[in-house]
Design a protein around this motif. Structure first.
Motif, mmCIF file in Angstrom:
data_model
loop_
_atom_site.group_PDB
_atom_site.id
_atom_site.type_symbol
_atom_site.label_atom_id
_atom_site.label_comp_id
_atom_site.label_asym_id
_atom_site.label_seq_id
_atom_site.Cartn_x
_atom_site.Cartn_y
_atom_site.Cartn_z
ATOM 1 N N MET A 160 28.015 10.151 -38.757
ATOM 2 C CA MET A 160 29.302 9.569 -39.139
ATOM 3 C C MET A 160 30.407 10.623 -39.068
ATOM 4 N N PHE A 161 30.162 11.825 -39.623
ATOM 5 C CA PHE A 161 31.183 12.876 -39.593
ATOM 6 C C PHE A 161 31.449 13.365 -38.175
ATOM 7 N N ASN A 162 30.405 13.462 -37.339
ATOM 8 C CA ASN A 162 30.622 13.831 -35.936
ATOM 9 C C ASN A 162 31.577 12.845 -35.276
ATOM 10 N N THR A 163 31.393 11.580 -35.591
ATOM 11 C CA THR A 163 32.173 10.514 -34.952
ATOM 12 C C THR A 163 33.641 10.568 -35.337
ATOM 13 N N ILE A 164 33.935 10.894 -36.600
ATOM 14 C CA ILE A 164 35.331 10.907 -37.046
ATOM 15 C C ILE A 164 35.910 12.318 -37.094
ATOM 16 N N GLY A 165 35.164 13.294 -36.545
ATOM 17 C CA GLY A 165 35.698 14.640 -36.392
ATOM 18 C C GLY A 165 35.824 15.437 -37.669
ATOM 19 N N ARG A 166 34.812 15.355 -38.525
ATOM 20 C CA ARG A 166 34.815 16.151 -39.751
ATOM 21 C C ARG A 166 33.701 17.202 -39.701
ATOM 22 N N ALA A 167 33.973 18.362 -40.283
ATOM 23 C CA ALA A 167 32.991 19.442 -40.323
ATOM 24 C C ALA A 167 31.975 19.164 -41.427
ATOM 25 N N GLN A 168 30.683 19.151 -41.075
ATOM 26 C CA GLN A 168 29.670 18.795 -42.058
ATOM 27 C C GLN A 168 29.138 19.997 -42.831
ATOM 28 N N GLY A 169 28.787 21.061 -42.122
ATOM 29 C CA GLY A 169 28.235 22.204 -42.825
ATOM 30 C C GLY A 169 27.032 21.811 -43.660
ATOM 31 N N TRP A 170 27.074 22.118 -44.946
ATOM 32 C CA TRP A 170 25.971 21.764 -45.836
ATOM 33 C C TRP A 170 26.142 20.375 -46.433
ATOM 34 N N SER A 171 27.290 19.739 -46.236
ATOM 35 C CA SER A 171 27.418 18.333 -46.598
ATOM 36 C C SER A 171 26.678 17.524 -45.539
ATOM 37 N N ASP A 172 26.533 16.225 -45.758
ATOM 38 C CA ASP A 172 25.645 15.468 -44.859
ATOM 39 C C ASP A 172 26.116 14.034 -44.711
ATOM 40 N N THR A 173 25.942 13.492 -43.530
ATOM 41 C CA THR A 173 26.102 12.054 -43.296
ATOM 42 C C THR A 173 24.983 11.611 -42.364
ATOM 43 N N PRO A 174 24.609 10.325 -42.428
ATOM 44 C CA PRO A 174 23.507 9.850 -41.593
ATOM 45 C C PRO A 174 23.924 9.639 -40.146
ATOM 46 N N LEU A 175 22.919 9.496 -39.284
ATOM 47 C CA LEU A 175 23.173 9.178 -37.886
ATOM 48 C C LEU A 175 23.794 7.786 -37.786
ATOM 49 N N THR A 176 24.715 7.629 -36.845
ATOM 50 C CA THR A 176 25.255 6.311 -36.546
ATOM 51 C C THR A 176 24.253 5.561 -35.666
ATOM 52 N N GLY A 184 36.064 18.751 -44.261
ATOM 53 C CA GLY A 184 37.421 18.721 -43.732
ATOM 54 C C GLY A 184 37.434 18.361 -42.256
ATOM 55 N N TYR A 185 38.607 18.039 -41.741
ATOM 56 C CA TYR A 185 38.689 17.674 -40.327
ATOM 57 C C TYR A 185 38.486 18.893 -39.436
ATOM 58 N N ASP A 186 37.725 18.696 -38.366
ATOM 59 C CA ASP A 186 37.453 19.784 -37.422
ATOM 60 C C ASP A 186 38.738 20.434 -36.918
ATOM 61 N N ALA A 187 39.710 19.598 -36.533
ATOM 62 C CA ALA A 187 40.948 20.117 -35.955
ATOM 63 C C ALA A 187 41.677 21.007 -36.945
ATOM 64 N N GLU A 188 41.688 20.595 -38.206
ATOM 65 C CA GLU A 188 42.370 21.403 -39.230
ATOM 66 C C GLU A 188 41.645 22.723 -39.457
ATOM 67 N N LEU A 189 40.295 22.663 -39.500
ATOM 68 C CA LEU A 189 39.503 23.860 -39.766
ATOM 69 C C LEU A 189 39.523 24.825 -38.588
ATOM 70 N N PHE A 190 39.151 24.321 -37.400
ATOM 71 C CA PHE A 190 38.941 25.209 -36.255
ATOM 72 C C PHE A 190 40.210 25.517 -35.467
ATOM 73 N N ASN A 191 41.202 24.634 -35.528
ATOM 74 C CA ASN A 191 42.436 24.875 -34.782
ATOM 75 C C ASN A 191 43.610 25.237 -35.677
ATOM 76 N N GLY A 192 43.407 25.140 -36.990
ATOM 77 C CA GLY A 192 44.486 25.454 -37.910
ATOM 78 C C GLY A 192 44.163 26.589 -38.855
ATOM 79 N N LYS A 226 45.102 34.383 -34.071
ATOM 80 C CA LYS A 226 44.757 34.229 -32.668
ATOM 81 C C LYS A 226 43.957 32.945 -32.493
ATOM 82 N N PRO A 227 43.931 32.373 -31.284
ATOM 83 C CA PRO A 227 43.254 31.086 -31.058
ATOM 84 C C PRO A 227 41.777 31.158 -31.407
ATOM 85 N N VAL A 228 41.222 30.006 -31.803
ATOM 86 C CA VAL A 228 39.811 29.967 -32.197
ATOM 87 C C VAL A 228 38.898 30.387 -31.053
ATOM 88 N N GLU A 229 39.344 30.150 -29.811
ATOM 89 C CA GLU A 229 38.537 30.529 -28.648
ATOM 90 C C GLU A 229 38.317 32.038 -28.579
#
Length: 233
Positions: free
Chosen positions: A15-31, A98-106, A114-117
């Motif tokens: 679910m988090f992969n689908t909506i672009g959230r970072a899971q880490g040690w939190s968890d959501t089931p497979l869609t 949190g949202y991937d874009a906010e974490l990794f790009n912000g 410097k850029p995440v890359e």
């Protein structure tokens, strides 16, 4: 001499992969899509004639669910299976969920300006600790040691029982970190797809990379499922 090989799968899409959230040690089931993708993987591994002597996963729900589907499609539910918390995903501390874009790009790029890359794994770990208000994030030393020791001990255990192939289910950044520790010349971001396979051989106390992000097993499994649907039509 029988080789020791680990077929390391990234868990199915959640679910988090689908909506672009970072899971880490939190968890959501497979869609539903994620479950089907892992069915494809299991069928593709079986069609390739692979027979696993053991199975290992992290202790996260999404990897347990992924392994259950793989072993079912392989008809190997009764092989030795262990869970190892050392091959969990990175912990993002208070940034988990949190949202991937906010974490990794912000957030993370601003720490080093410097850029995440351009950030190495150590930089990312340092940046996460710098902004984690909960104090849960792991240092680079802790991360690299737990990941490397986890996979190494898995390989050693398989080797000690005569070698062979083992199926392992882990997480995107954790698998990418392992690949980078084995071969530091690799780019930091490998963009591993859900259900992809990284294959390594363990020999003379060292890992050797055979494949990274291999989607051919899923592709083979998808064809098998499509043919089954066509035959029923």
């Amino acid at each position: 001499m029988i080789k020791t090989r680990l077929f390391i799968a990234r868990h199915g899409k959640t679910m988090f992969n689908t909506i672009g959230r970072a899971q880490g040690w939190s968890d959501t089931p497979l869609t539903q899509e994620g479950e089907r993708g892992i069915e494809e993987l299991g069928l593709g591994l079986k069609a390739a004639g692979l027979h696993f002597v053991a199975a290992y996963s992290s202790d996260s729900g999404r990897t347990l669910q992924t392994m259950e589907i793989i072993l079912r499609e392989l008809a190997q539910e009764n092989i030795p299976y262990k869970r190892d918390k050392r091959i969990r995903e990175w912990c993002f501390g208070s940034l988990d969920g949190g949202y991937d874009a906010e974490l990794f790009n912000g957030v993370l790029p601003r720490v080093f300006d410097k850029p995440v890359e351009e950030l190495a794994y150590k930089d990312m770990a340092d940046a996460i600790i710098a902004v984690d208000t909960a104090g849960w994030a792991e240092s680079w030393e802790v991360l690299r040691n737990r990941i490397l020791s986890g996979f190494t001990d898995i390989a050693k255990e398989v080797e000690s029982h005569g070698g062979g192939d083992a199926i392992v289910v882990s997480h995107g950044m954790t698998i990418g970190t392992l690949m980078g520790l084995i071969d530091p010349s690799l780019p930091r971001s490998l963009a591993l797809d859900n259900g992809s396979i990284c294959q390594v051989t363990y020999e003379d106390g060292q890992f050797h990379i055979d494949a990274i992000g291999d989607m051919s097993y899923r592709q083979k499994g998808r064809k098998i499922l499509e043919e089954e649907v066509h035959e029923r039509a």
